[in-house]
Design a protein around this motif. Structure first.
Motif, short mmCIF file in Angstrom:
data_model
loop_
_atom_site.label_atom_id
_atom_site.label_comp_id
_atom_site.label_asym_id
_atom_site.label_seq_id
_atom_site.Cartn_x
_atom_site.Cartn_y
_atom_site.Cartn_z
N PHE A 199 0.86 -1.19 0.00
CA PHE A 199 0.00 0.00 0.00
C PHE A 199 0.89 1.23 0.00
O PHE A 199 1.90 1.26 0.72
CB PHE A 199 -0.90 0.03 1.24
N ILE A 200 0.48 2.22 -0.83
CA ILE A 200 1.20 3.50 -0.85
C ILE A 200 0.22 4.61 -0.52
O ILE A 200 -0.83 4.74 -1.17
CB ILE A 200 1.85 3.77 -2.22
N LEU A 201 0.50 5.37 0.51
CA LEU A 201 -0.33 6.49 0.94
C LEU A 201 0.44 7.77 0.74
O LEU A 201 1.66 7.82 0.95
CB LEU A 201 -0.71 6.34 2.42
N ASN A 202 -0.32 8.82 0.35
CA ASN A 202 0.36 10.12 0.25
C ASN A 202 0.40 10.78 1.61
O ASN A 202 -0.01 10.20 2.62
CB ASN A 202 -0.34 11.01 -0.78
N GLY A 203 0.90 11.93 1.69
CA GLY A 203 1.05 12.62 2.96
C GLY A 203 -0.25 12.88 3.67
O GLY A 203 -0.28 13.05 4.90
N GLN A 204 -1.39 12.96 2.94
CA GLN A 204 -2.69 13.21 3.55
C GLN A 204 -3.39 11.90 3.92
O GLN A 204 -4.55 11.93 4.36
CB GLN A 204 -3.58 14.00 2.59
N GLY A 205 -2.74 10.78 3.69
CA GLY A 205 -3.33 9.50 4.05
C GLY A 205 -4.20 8.92 2.97
O GLY A 205 -4.91 7.95 3.22
N LYS A 206 -4.16 9.53 1.78
CA LYS A 206 -4.96 9.00 0.68
C LYS A 206 -4.23 7.83 0.06
O LYS A 206 -3.00 7.84 -0.09
CB LYS A 206 -5.20 10.07 -0.38
N LEU A 207 -5.00 6.77 -0.26
CA LEU A 207 -4.42 5.58 -0.85
C LEU A 207 -4.03 5.88 -2.28
O LEU A 207 -4.88 6.21 -3.12
CB LEU A 207 -5.42 4.43 -0.80
N MET A 208 -2.75 5.78 -2.57
CA MET A 208 -2.26 6.04 -3.91
C MET A 208 -2.15 4.73 -4.71
O MET A 208 -2.34 4.74 -5.92
CB MET A 208 -0.88 6.69 -3.84
N TYR A 209 -1.85 3.61 -3.97
CA TYR A 209 -1.63 2.37 -4.71
C TYR A 209 -1.82 1.21 -3.74
O TYR A 209 -1.45 1.26 -2.57
CB TYR A 209 -0.22 2.33 -5.30
N GLU A 210 -2.42 0.15 -4.31
CA GLU A 210 -2.47 -1.12 -3.60
C GLU A 210 -2.46 -2.24 -4.64
O GLU A 210 -3.10 -2.13 -5.67
CB GLU A 210 -3.70 -1.22 -2.72
N ASN A 211 -1.70 -3.30 -4.35
CA ASN A 211 -1.61 -4.41 -5.30
C ASN A 211 -2.40 -5.63 -4.86
O ASN A 211 -2.41 -6.65 -5.53
CB ASN A 211 -0.16 -4.80 -5.53
N ASP A 212 -3.05 -5.53 -3.65
CA ASP A 212 -3.84 -6.66 -3.15
C ASP A 212 -4.99 -6.09 -2.36
O ASP A 212 -4.80 -5.46 -1.32
CB ASP A 212 -2.98 -7.57 -2.28
N SER A 213 -6.20 -6.30 -2.91
CA SER A 213 -7.39 -5.74 -2.26
C SER A 213 -7.98 -6.68 -1.21
O SER A 213 -9.00 -6.39 -0.62
CB SER A 213 -8.46 -5.43 -3.32
#
Length: 746
Positions: A199-213
């Motif tokens: 999981f990749i989150l930006n500085g505001q905590g928004k999910l930028m990327y996930e490879n496994d839901s």
């Protein structure tokens, strides 16, 4: 096989304790290994997510740097400020070339777009297009308005987009550079052999990327994670709940460049897979250890219960052992043994005098070892003294004091009691009855010289003789050995005292004889003397069955033997010879006294008796007088028969010449022998019997016949009538003529 309760009490606690230790140890190892595995996996995950962060951040920074650098060039200003159409191939190629160059530095598969806001054109992925008014408005709304920064990233349906409004440091934006990184590109960049969720989150905590839901997180969780992680360092681990209400551990790495948070999940399955080998090893090791503990517990139980089994085997075979409690059974058996031990000790205490007596007997028989002597002396209450000296004192009866021979044992016991009471315990060992004839006492002295010991023993012996005489009316003799230092020499001392007592044959009764005094006599030359003449007189009396003559002849015979044979051995030899001669006489006479079973030990009995009076009594009462009585029984018949034959000859041949010599020749007997047996049988001599019978015949003839006195005298073998008349008148007190007249007148 039932091993008993004690075995179970040892075996099962050891087994349970061992299994508990194995489980505890295995659990500790498992937990330690789990912690180590988690740490290792966490570190691996941390390295993995950090590597992803570094790789992706490097590409992003490259893209940003490339666009920023390009935006500062003069060619960029010229391009974005001029319109580009299909005819402006050169300008298009310049822009496209620059975009391709930037693409070579970024991620493969990333689409790059350059948009001119002033001239309403965009070049995207090598394609030139013209923007409409709506497109421009959307661009302003999405990328310029409400955005404080000219450089940022946003998430799109196809991936993430890098937005760079140009110029970077100018508020008036004339161009927008877009870099679209598709999910496939991100997946390729992020994907490794581990296939972990990222999981990749930006500085505001928004999910930028996930490879496994599969591990989906709530949006508010993502914001919460961002807020929580803002307080952490650059990397770490945090536990959160998923939308599936499962707790997961997130391993994160924060980017100091753009504050992005890179996360991956620490999955339990991965930890479990890593622990499979460990679990198998622990289970195998646990089973092996449990098996080993079973063996060890069994061996320990066997070892610790072995003494109990040995005790059980040592106890009586009929002892009943409870299977519930061996100790109680053993204690019961021990109690029984203790009771029996106390009873045995009481019995031993009661039997202690008998045991002590046997111990003294064994000393005299040389059957005591030095170890047994040192062990038993204190047990019998004899205190150890310094340099003790010992003397063996033997007492034998000189006579029975007019009592029966069966009373000898009682008399010896009485003498033993007198010795026990007279001599103090400190000066002696226990007095004992050594055999049928002898009482023995071992005297003990300390700090006495040889002369003092001799004087003390002499005084005690004299006092004992007096006491025995006073109380029992008996005479005794005492033999005393040399002094000796070791009790193991008691047998030799006994032989000395016995040899001393042998000499009382020469010394008489109530003798006190020291071996030292007679040792020279014992070792002197042997000279034998035998009274043959006295023996012949005794044997003649035996043949005749004359008890008075036998009694009067035996005493001088034995006295002569003792007087002429000073050495006791000499007397013993002559005594044996005398008994042998008695046996030969017995065989000649045809009587059985010495050859009977009751007298087979006569030799030993005579040689053991050292009292002259007792020897004379035994020979007279047990040997010679029985022979005389046997002879009487046998010869009475012979005497009567011979006497009757002589009388018959007298009655039939009274008118012939008769004498014992003539009759002896006829009957083949000695005239003296015939005279003695005839007198013994008829109470008169042969000549008197013959004369009396002839006178009886003369009396008959005087009355019944007319024979003259001279004729009668001649007929009855009188040499002249005067001898006949004298004999007749002597017997009848009248002359033959007067006797005839008196009887004819009647």
């Amino acid at each position: 096989m039932n091993k008993g309760r004690m075995f179970n009490k040892i075996f099962f606690p050891i087994l349970i304790l061992g299994i508990g230790l194995v489980i505890s140890f295995g659990s500790y190892i498992y937990l330690s290994t789990t912690s180590s595995v988690i740490e290792r996996v966490s570190n691996s995950k941390q390295s993995y997510i950090t590597q992803i962060k570094n790789n992706l951040e490097q590409k992003i920074r490259t893209i940003e740097y490339a666009f920023n650098t390009y935006s500062t060039t003069s060619s960029f200003n010229e391009v974005v400020k001029n319109p580009i159409t299909e005819k402006d191939f050169q300008a298009y190629r310049t822009v496209n070339t620059q975009l391709n160059y930037i693409a070579t530095m970024g991620l493969e598969g990333t689409e790059y777009t350059l948009i001119s806001l002033d001239k309403n054109w965009q070049i995207s992925n090598g394609k030139l297009s013209t923007l409409t008014e709506d497109d421009l408005n959307n661009l302003y709304i999405n990328y310029i308005d409400d955005h404080d920064k000219g450089l940022f990233w946003i998430k799109t349906d196809q991936g993430i987009r890098f937005v760079n409004t140009l110029p970077v440091f100018s508020k008036r934006k004339i161009a927008i550079a877009l870099s679209d990184i598709s999910l496939q590109t991100l997946n390729r960049a992020i994907d490794t052999d581990e296939h972990n969720p990222v999981f990749i989150l930006n500085g505001q905590g928004k999910l930028m990327y996930e490879n496994d839901s599969s591990e989906q997180l709530f949006p508010n969780q993502l914001e919460g994670i961002s807020q929580v992680l803002s307080t952490f360092n650059d990397s770490g681990i945090v536990t959160v709940d998923t939308i599936n209400n499962k707790s997961v551990q997130l391993i994160f790495a924060k980017s100091s460049y753009n504050n992005w948070i890179y996360c991956t999940v620490l999955e339990q399955q991965e930890i479990s897979d890593s622990l499979k080998t460990t679990k198998f090893g622990l289970i195998t090791m646990g089973l092996v250890l449990i098996l080993l503990i079973v063996v060890v517990a069994y061996v320990i139980s066997i070892i610790f219960t072995k003494p109990i089994r040995r005790i059980q085997q040592s106890l009586p075979k009929n002892t009943h052992f409870s299977s519930k409690n061996e100790f109680e059974s053993i204690m019961d058996s021990i109690d029984t043994i203790l009771i029996e031990k106390e009873s045995l000790e009481s019995l031993i205490k009661a039997e202690m005098p008998q045991l002590e007596t046997q111990f003294i007997l064994n000393l005299f028989r040389n059957r005591v070892s030095p170890e047994e002597l040192s062990r038993k002396m204190p047990r019998f209450g004899y205190q150890e003294v310094w340099d003790p000296m010992y003397v063996t004192m033997l007492i034998q009866l000189d006579n029975l004091g007019g009592r029966e021979a069966s009373d000898k044992d009682v008399l010896l016991l009485a003498i033993n009691k007198i010795v026990e009471e007279f001599i103090p315990e400190q000066q002696r060992l226990l007095p004992i009855i050594l055999n049928d004839d002898t009482q023995a006492t071992i005297l003990r002295f300390t700090e006495f010289s040889e002369q003092e010991i001799r004087r003390k023993v002499l005084d005690d012996a004299a006092a004992l003789i007096k006491n025995v005489n006073d109380y029992l009316n008996l005479s005794i003799s005492i033999g005393i050995s040399k002094t000796y230092e070791n009790l193991l020499e008691s047998k030799e001392a006994y032989e000395m005292s016995k040899q001393a007592l042998h000499q009382r044959l020469n010394l008489g009764k109530e003798s006190i004889i020291f071996y030292e005094d007679i040792s020279m006599v014992v070792s002197g030359p042997v000279l034998l003397y035998y009274p043959v003449e006295l023996e012949s007189r005794l044997f003649d009396a035996i043949r005749l069955g004359d008890e008075e003559q036998v009694s009067s002849t035996l005493h001088p015979l034995l006295a002569d033997m003792m007087k002429k044979n000073n050495h006791s051995a000499n007397f013993e030899v002559t005594l044996v010879r005398f008994v042998n001669n008695l046996i030969q006489l017995e065989q000649l006479l045809g009587v059985e006294v010495l050859l009977t079973q009751d007298n087979h030990a006569l030799y030993h009995r005579l040689l053991d008796i050292r009292n002259p009076e007792e020897i004379e009594r035994m020979l007279l009462e047990e040997v010679i007088l029985p022979m005389v009585r046997k002879m009487k029984e046998k010869t009475n018949k012979q005497f009567r028969c011979l006497s009757e034959k002589i009388a018959a000859i007298v009655r039939s041949e009274y008118d012939q010449e008769l004498s014992l010599e003539l009759i002896g020749d006829r009957l083949h007997y000695n005239p003296s022998y015939l005279s003695s047996i005839f007198k013994k049988e008829f109470g008169t001599t042969f000549s008197e019997y013959l004369m009396n019978y002839r006178l009886e015949v003369a009396k008959k003839w005087l009355i019944e016949t007319d024979m003259t006195i001279k004729e009668i005298a001649e007929r009855l073998e009188y040499h002249n009538s005067q001898n006949f008349i004298r004999s007749f008148r002597k017997k009848e007190h009248v002359t033959p003529g007067a006797y005839r007249k008196m009887n004819l007148a009647d």
